[in-house]
Design a protein around this motif. Sequence first.
Motif, PDB file in Angstrom:
ATOM      1  N   ARG A  37      -4.573  -3.492   2.824  1.00  0.00           N
ATOM      2  CA  ARG A  37      -5.647  -2.820   3.562  1.00  0.00           C
ATOM      3  C   ARG A  37      -5.409  -1.314   3.649  1.00  0.00           C
ATOM      4  NH1 ARG A  37      -9.269  -5.673   6.307  1.00  0.00           N
ATOM      5  NH2 ARG A  37      -9.048  -7.923   6.287  1.00  0.00           N
ATOM      6  N   SER A  38      -4.152  -0.951   3.928  1.00  0.00           N
ATOM      7  CA  SER A  38      -3.858   0.478   4.077  1.00  0.00           C
ATOM      8  C   SER A  38      -4.042   1.200   2.746  1.00  0.00           C
ATOM      9  CB  SER A  38      -2.436   0.687   4.608  1.00  0.00           C
ATOM     10  OG  SER A  38      -1.487   0.332   3.620  1.00  0.00           O
ATOM     11  N   ARG A  39      -3.775   0.493   1.637  1.00  0.00           N
ATOM     12  CA  ARG A  39      -3.951   1.140   0.333  1.00  0.00           C
ATOM     13  C   ARG A  39      -5.430   1.285  -0.018  1.00  0.00           C
ATOM     14  NH1 ARG A  39      -0.306   1.796  -3.565  1.00  0.00           N
ATOM     15  NH2 ARG A  39      -1.754   0.952  -5.090  1.00  0.00           N
ATOM     16  N   TYR A  40      -6.239   0.292   0.367  1.00  0.00           N
ATOM     17  CA  TYR A  40      -7.685   0.440   0.169  1.00  0.00           C
ATOM     18  C   TYR A  40      -8.183   1.666   0.944  1.00  0.00           C
ATOM     19  CZ  TYR A  40     -12.628  -0.031   0.767  1.00  0.00           C
ATOM     20  OH  TYR A  40     -13.971   0.267   0.798  1.00  0.00           O
ATOM     21  N   THR A  41      -7.751   1.741   2.204  1.00  0.00           N
ATOM     22  CA  THR A  41      -8.157   2.870   3.049  1.00  0.00           C
ATOM     23  C   THR A  41      -7.683   4.188   2.444  1.00  0.00           C
ATOM     24  OG1 THR A  41      -8.129   1.471   5.005  1.00  0.00           O
ATOM     25  CG2 THR A  41      -7.978   3.840   5.385  1.00  0.00           C
ATOM     26  N   ALA A  42      -6.462   4.189   1.919  1.00  0.00           N
ATOM     27  CA  ALA A  42      -5.927   5.405   1.299  1.00  0.00           C
ATOM     28  C   ALA A  42      -6.740   5.789   0.059  1.00  0.00           C
ATOM     29  CB  ALA A  42      -4.456   5.214   0.944  1.00  0.00           C
ATOM     30  N   PHE A  43      -7.187   4.787  -0.697  1.00  0.00           N
ATOM     31  CA  PHE A  43      -8.052   5.087  -1.845  1.00  0.00           C
ATOM     32  C   PHE A  43      -9.335   5.741  -1.357  1.00  0.00           C
ATOM     33  CE2 PHE A  43      -5.707   2.186  -4.760  1.00  0.00           C
ATOM     34  CZ  PHE A  43      -5.719   2.997  -5.890  1.00  0.00           C
ATOM     35  N   SER A  44      -9.923   5.180  -0.289  1.00  0.00           N
ATOM     36  CA  SER A  44     -11.205   5.709   0.172  1.00  0.00           C
ATOM     37  C   SER A  44     -11.044   7.100   0.763  1.00  0.00           C
ATOM     38  CB  SER A  44     -11.866   4.743   1.162  1.00  0.00           C
ATOM     39  OG  SER A  44     -11.284   4.868   2.433  1.00  0.00           O
ATOM     40  N   LYS A  45      -9.842   7.431   1.216  1.00  0.00           N
ATOM     41  CA  LYS A  45      -9.611   8.752   1.808  1.00  0.00           C
ATOM     42  C   LYS A  45      -8.814   9.669   0.879  1.00  0.00           C
ATOM     43  CE  LYS A  45     -10.095   7.419   6.614  1.00  0.00           C
ATOM     44  NZ  LYS A  45     -11.210   8.353   6.868  1.00  0.00           N
ATOM     45  N   LYS A  46      -8.612   9.232  -0.349  1.00  0.00           N
ATOM     46  CA  LYS A  46      -7.899  10.027  -1.353  1.00  0.00           C
ATOM     47  C   LYS A  46      -6.513  10.478  -0.879  1.00  0.00           C
ATOM     48  CE  LYS A  46     -12.250  11.845  -3.184  1.00  0.00           C
ATOM     49  NZ  LYS A  46     -12.601  10.613  -3.924  1.00  0.00           N
ATOM     50  N   GLU A  47      -5.809   9.557  -0.267  1.00  0.00           N
ATOM     51  CA  GLU A  47      -4.441   9.836   0.185  1.00  0.00           C
ATOM     52  C   GLU A  47      -3.478   9.480  -0.947  1.00  0.00           C
ATOM     53  OE1 GLU A  47      -3.418  11.126   2.987  1.00  0.00           O
ATOM     54  OE2 GLU A  47      -5.094  10.920   4.393  1.00  0.00           O
ATOM     55  N   ASN A  48      -3.491  10.315  -1.976  1.00  0.00           N
ATOM     56  CA  ASN A  48      -2.723   9.988  -3.186  1.00  0.00           C
ATOM     57  C   ASN A  48      -1.227   9.843  -2.930  1.00  0.00           C
ATOM     58  OD1 ASN A  48      -5.185  10.246  -4.289  1.00  0.00           O
ATOM     59  ND2 ASN A  48      -4.659  11.843  -5.755  1.00  0.00           N
ATOM     60  N   GLU A  49      -0.727  10.681  -2.061  1.00  0.00           N
ATOM     61  CA  GLU A  49       0.711  10.655  -1.794  1.00  0.00           C
ATOM     62  C   GLU A  49       1.136   9.287  -1.253  1.00  0.00           C
ATOM     63  OE1 GLU A  49       3.203  13.468   0.941  1.00  0.00           O
ATOM     64  OE2 GLU A  49       1.653  14.608  -0.133  1.00  0.00           O
ATOM     65  N   TYR A  50       0.342   8.779  -0.327  1.00  0.00           N
ATOM     66  CA  TYR A  50       0.652   7.466   0.237  1.00  0.00           C
ATOM     67  C   TYR A  50       0.497   6.366  -0.810  1.00  0.00           C
ATOM     68  CZ  TYR A  50       0.407   3.136   2.784  1.00  0.00           C
ATOM     69  OH  TYR A  50       0.625   1.845   3.177  1.00  0.00           O
ATOM     70  N   LEU A  51      -0.536   6.489  -1.648  1.00  0.00           N
ATOM     71  CA  LEU A  51      -0.758   5.474  -2.683  1.00  0.00           C
ATOM     72  C   LEU A  51       0.449   5.376  -3.607  1.00  0.00           C
ATOM     73  CD1 LEU A  51      -4.494   6.177  -3.485  1.00  0.00           C
ATOM     74  CD2 LEU A  51      -3.559   4.072  -2.530  1.00  0.00           C
ATOM     75  N   LEU A  52       1.000   6.521  -3.960  1.00  0.00           N
ATOM     76  CA  LEU A  52       2.175   6.517  -4.840  1.00  0.00           C
ATOM     77  C   LEU A  52       3.410   5.999  -4.096  1.00  0.00           C
ATOM     78  CD1 LEU A  52       1.620   9.862  -6.768  1.00  0.00           C
ATOM     79  CD2 LEU A  52       1.431   7.540  -7.674  1.00  0.00           C
ATOM     80  N   ALA A  53       3.550   6.416  -2.847  1.00  0.00           N
ATOM     81  CA  ALA A  53       4.730   6.022  -2.071  1.00  0.00           C
ATOM     82  C   ALA A  53       4.760   4.519  -1.796  1.00  0.00           C
ATOM     83  CB  ALA A  53       4.770   6.790  -0.751  1.00  0.00           C
ATOM     84  N   SER A  54       3.588   3.884  -1.766  1.00  0.00           N
ATOM     85  CA  SER A  54       3.546   2.454  -1.451  1.00  0.00           C
ATOM     86  C   SER A  54       3.491   1.607  -2.722  1.00  0.00           C
ATOM     87  CB  SER A  54       2.334   2.155  -0.559  1.00  0.00           C
ATOM     88  OG  SER A  54       1.140   2.530  -1.208  1.00  0.00           O
ATOM     89  N   TRP A  55       3.703   2.244  -3.854  1.00  0.00           N
ATOM     90  CA  TRP A  55       3.697   1.581  -5.162  1.00  0.00           C
ATOM     91  C   TRP A  55       5.137   1.257  -5.527  1.00  0.00           C
ATOM     92  CZ3 TRP A  55      -1.226   3.291  -7.747  1.00  0.00           C
ATOM     93  CH2 TRP A  55      -1.580   2.460  -8.810  1.00  0.00           C
ATOM     94  N   ALA A  56       5.413   0.050  -6.030  1.00  0.00           N
ATOM     95  CA  ALA A  56       6.777  -0.305  -6.432  1.00  0.00           C
ATOM     96  C   ALA A  56       7.232   0.602  -7.570  1.00  0.00           C
ATOM     97  CB  ALA A  56       6.825  -1.765  -6.882  1.00  0.00           C
TER      98      ALA A  56
END
Length: 154
Positions: A37-56
């Motif tokens: 859910r947090s990654r979907y939200t990050a996509f919608s808010k363009k939080e790229n840093e978080y998207l990368l940090a939460s990626w294995a």
Amino acid sequence: MNKQEQCPCGSKKLFPECCMPIIQGNGMAETAEQLMRSRYTAFSKKENEYLLASWAKETRPKQLDTDEVPIKWIGLEVLDTEEGSSEDNSGTVSFIASFIVSGHLCHLQEKSRFTKKDDIWFYLDGIPKSATTKIARNSSCPCGSGKKFKRCCL
Ligand SMILES: [Zn+2]
Ligand SMILES: [Zn+2]
């Protein structure tokens, strides 16, 4: 930021009580579904840093450019989860994420795999199945604004 904003992930909770602390690093996803859910939200808010940090690490891309194509995310529906609880070290989440891109309404259905390392959940990979529908310019916008599509997200 609007403090009363509903979380984009569709939990019906307020954003500051749902995905915001996880994205901002003030909280942690306890389950694979929360991370999803947090990654979907990050996509919608363009939080790229978080998207990368939460990626294995194994599957993380070098960089992410969510501005490349103008996508408007309009909804998330979690269909099913397998394992992924706070007791597990892996899990899967099946979901449908809907978005509008270049006048098309897309429903991305994906089964994502998540893995936990040192008590932190990461996104591993997913098997996507997507479906696309064209929206008529005069029909009501699928984002739920009540406006015509051509005056809203087109
Ligand atoms: Zn949320
Ligand atoms: Zn709209």
